[in-house]
Scaffold this active site. Sequence first.
Site, mmCIF file in Angstrom:
data_model
loop_
_atom_site.group_PDB
_atom_site.id
_atom_site.type_symbol
_atom_site.label_atom_id
_atom_site.label_comp_id
_atom_site.label_asym_id
_atom_site.label_seq_id
_atom_site.Cartn_x
_atom_site.Cartn_y
_atom_site.Cartn_z
ATOM 1 N N GLU A 37 0.334 -1.270 0.340
ATOM 2 C CA GLU A 37 0.126 0.096 -0.373
ATOM 3 C C GLU A 37 1.221 1.391 -0.161
ATOM 4 O O GLU A 37 1.552 1.003 0.248
ATOM 5 C CB GLU A 37 -1.320 -0.108 0.940
ATOM 6 N N HIS A 86 -4.441 3.649 7.847
ATOM 7 C CA HIS A 86 -3.987 4.239 9.418
ATOM 8 C C HIS A 86 -2.412 4.897 9.325
ATOM 9 O O HIS A 86 -2.012 5.348 7.835
ATOM 10 C CB HIS A 86 -3.831 3.413 9.681
#
Length: 184
Positions: free
Chosen positions: A104, A141
């Site tokens: 990611e 996050h």
Amino acid sequence: LRAAHAAREAGSWLIGPNTLGLCVPGQGLLGSVAPEFCMPGRVALLGRSGTLTLTVARLMTAAGIGQRIAIHIGGDAVIGRNPDEYLDALASDPGTDAVLYCGEIGGDKEYALAEAIGRFPRPVVATIVGRHAPAERQMGHAGALIGSARESAAAKLAALRDGGAHVAATPYEAIALLKEILAA
């Protein structure tokens, strides 16, 4: 950070800290990776995002591609082990025919992974999610934040490709590419 350091000092592998864990289909589970999403096989799945790891394990199973292991390594800045370390550990595993890495945006762990691919004796397929995320906005996050161009999906995919990975724009494309590689 202290726990990760202590684990390394002891020669242990810390899974996490912010992780769903891992599943060795048909053998064992550490954490909360849904075992019904997995099936025994010969492809190691490494994922930075928990949701992505579960989704890809389920998609692999639906496509008839079993997993040697499904590991959610975590996407935070401090994790027990980095993707390149998992790849190095899998290099000597005779039960692993290929690796599917699902990364990611944010951070730089994929660059060490790109270097490790050259040492890995079997195919590595890689995808990075977050291609459309705006720069400097946190997505989910702390690890999923593009702070520089180097942390973008495009830059990471280019580095992984240069390192020898077969890259795909989406998890669906990664699974299709993996099927082609395994059939060859």
